[in-house]
Write a protein that holds these residues in place. Structure first.
Motif: not given
Length: 556
Positions: A187-191, A328-332
């Motif tokens: 999560r932190d990495y994706l953000t 990545m936006e989709g995963e978040l």
């Protein structure tokens, strides 16, 4: 159906061409005459294992050609079409066995693998005999045959489609769960990555456009110099344009009195003047576009550097950065939506699971009812075949915990030839003759349910006589009403039931001191004589001929 069989240089057969008809055809002859050679040759054409020992002594190769005529709707044409093999109602299978070992096969003169040949041949011909290892013996076919007998093909197809839909729903659910687990851990990495890429805001083809712009700006001074020289050449001291204008004015004053003879030159001079003006304007515009701005060049280089640095960081081409951000936006979003998508996928999976479970359970019930009907029908056929004390059972084993494209059921035909013996799979029946008669009983029941168009029975009447042999003949004749049936037989009762009769014999070839196998289609009189021989042995008696007449009349 099999319309023709051509054999060249196989064991004792040097050259043989058979034309085959519909209905029941029997092949008879003395023991050792070559009946097994004929079937070995047919088996070779249908994909049996090649053997250089089949090639006639002294020949370089043996060749077997089998021709089939089929309705255009036959399933085999769809399979041939997938392999780009042209076929229009007729199939010609050719198998060449070389004396030095290797063999090759073709269908309609196009080379095919042995695996494809066997697949095609299995839909064209079934061979049943005392050492049968195909078709009905194979448990993999039993479920299909049971469904065909009970008219359950449509239900089975529905179950297959529901299984595919269930498998797809299960895959989507598993993939989404894996995505959630991975995304939550990152999560932190994706953000951070999404924020970075949003600020960067990469655009499609941006790298190429920036590189091209950078190249242009780096050479702007050279382009500007060239344009200035071109502009000076166009403008000059204005003398050329002035002379052209003067010429045009003089001609235009006289144009009206020239009756059209000056129109073209006036139009041409006017166009030249217009094009010169356009060239001057274009040159000035181009020169302005090449105005060198060091800040713009620096900004372009910085932008290009930032994009390429991000591409190295995320290990992708620059043009893929936008897709990386979207993923990545989709995963978040999957994390942020509170499991809504997971809930939806779980609900979809449950719907598919319930639909498959219901359809498969109903199919299992119908299969078990159909199995009892099939058992009764087969048992009714066994008594006349001297298997009156035998048992036959279609075992349907249902495991609701192990579904598949065919439902929950495993289907297998089991038999017990003698009282007190346990039920065993068909392939474990000890007696070859008993196995062949079980096969015949099954084929009589299942003939109209997905059978191959040509059936071959190899000496299934061995060890029986009288009423049992006649019962076999009756059943073969019944089968032949809807299918082509070829039967190798030693039984006069079976031979008398045939519509076509071929005699196989072995003789010494004159002057060559070698034995060859011959096949002769018998006339009515010759057929009577052959059946009489089968009844009496080496010496044909009048009593045997009279009995042959009686058999022929009874079967007509």
């Amino acid at each position: 159906m099999l319309t023709a069989l051509s054999i060249r240089d196989i064991v004792l057969i040097e050259k043989l061409d058979l034309v085959l008809e519909k209905g029941l055809t029997v092949l008879t002859g003395e023991t050792g005459a070559g009946k097994s050679i004929l079937l070995d040759a047919l088996g070779l054409a249908l994909g049996a294992r090649g053997d250089s020992g089949l090639v006639r002594s002294g020949a370089e190769k043996g060749v077997v050609t089998a021709a089939f005529a089929l309705p255009r709707t036959h399933a085999v044409f769809g399979l041939l079409s997938q392999q780009d093999i042209e076929a229009d109602g007729e199939l010609v299978i050719r198998r060449i066995q070389n004396a030095d070992g290797p063999s090759r096969a073709s269908i309609n003169d196009q080379p095919v693998s042995l695996n494809l040949l066997r697949q095609i041949a299995g839909a064209l011909t079934e061979i049943h005999g005392q050492h049968d290892d195909r078709a009905l013996v194979n448990p993999a076919n039993h479920r299909r045959l049971l469904d065909a007998f009970g008219g359950l093909d449509a239900e089975a197809e529905d179950v297959r489609r529901l299984w595919e839909a269930l498998s797809e729903a299960e895959t989507r659910l598993a993939e989404h769960k894996a995505l959630l687990a991975r995304s939550e851990a990152e999560r932190d990495y994706l953000t951070h990555a999404v924020d970075e890429l949003r600020k960067l805001d990469p655009q499609a083809d941006e790298e190429t456009k920036l590189a091209d712009l950078r190249q242009i700006m780096m050479n702007a001074e050279q382009f500007a110099a060239a344009l200035t020289e071109a502009e000076d050449a166009l403008n000059g001291d204005g003398a050329v344009e002035a002379r052209l204008n003067a010429a045009l004015r003089k001609l235009e004053r006289r144009k009206d009195q020239a009756q059209g003879r000056l129109d073209r030159i006036c139009e041409a001079l006017d166009r030249v003047l217009q094009e010169m003006g356009e060239a001057q304007r274009a040159s000035a515009e181009a020169l302005r576009s090449f105005a060198f701005d060091p800040r713009e060049l620096e900004q372009s280089e910085e932008r290009l550097f930032a994009l390429r640095a991000a591409a190295r960081k995320y290990k992708c081409p620059v043009d893929a950065l936008a897709q990386i951000r979207e993923r990545m936006e989709g995963e978040l979003q999957a994390i942020a939506d509170g499991g809504a998508e997971l809930t939806r996928l779980e609900a979809s999976y449950k719907v598919q699971c319930d639909a498959f479970d219901e359809a498969a359970r109903k199919l299992s019930v119908k299969r078990k009812k159909t199995a009892r009907k099939l058992d009764d029908a087969v048992v009714a056929e066994l008594a006349p075949l001297k298997l009156e004390r035998a048992r036959f059972e279609t075992r349907v084993e249902t495991d609701h915990g192990r579904g598949g494209p065919h439902g929950f059921d495993k289907v297998e035909f089991l038999v017990a030839a003698n009282p007190g013996t346990p039920l065993s799979p068909l392939m474990k029946v000890a007696s070859g003759g008993e196995l062949a008669r079980f096969m015949l009983a099954l084929k009589v029941i299942l003939a109209a349910k997905g059978s191959a168009p040509t059936l071959v029975f190899d000496e299934i009447d061995t060890g029986v006589g009288g009423a049992v042999a006649d019962a076999i003949g009756v059943r073969l004749s019944r089968l032949a009403q809807g299918l082509q049936v070829l039967a190798v037989t030693h039984s006069p009762q079976v031979a008398a039931r045939a519509g076509n009769h071929m005699l196989i014999s072995k003789m010494e070839e004159v002057g060559k001191k070698r034995m060859v196998t011959r096949v002769q289609e018998l006339s009515a009189a010759s057929r009577r004589e052959e059946i009489a021989r089968m009844l009496s042995g080496a010496k044909v008696t009048e009593e045997a001929r009279a009995q042959a007449d009686q058999l022929l009349r009874a079967s007509s």
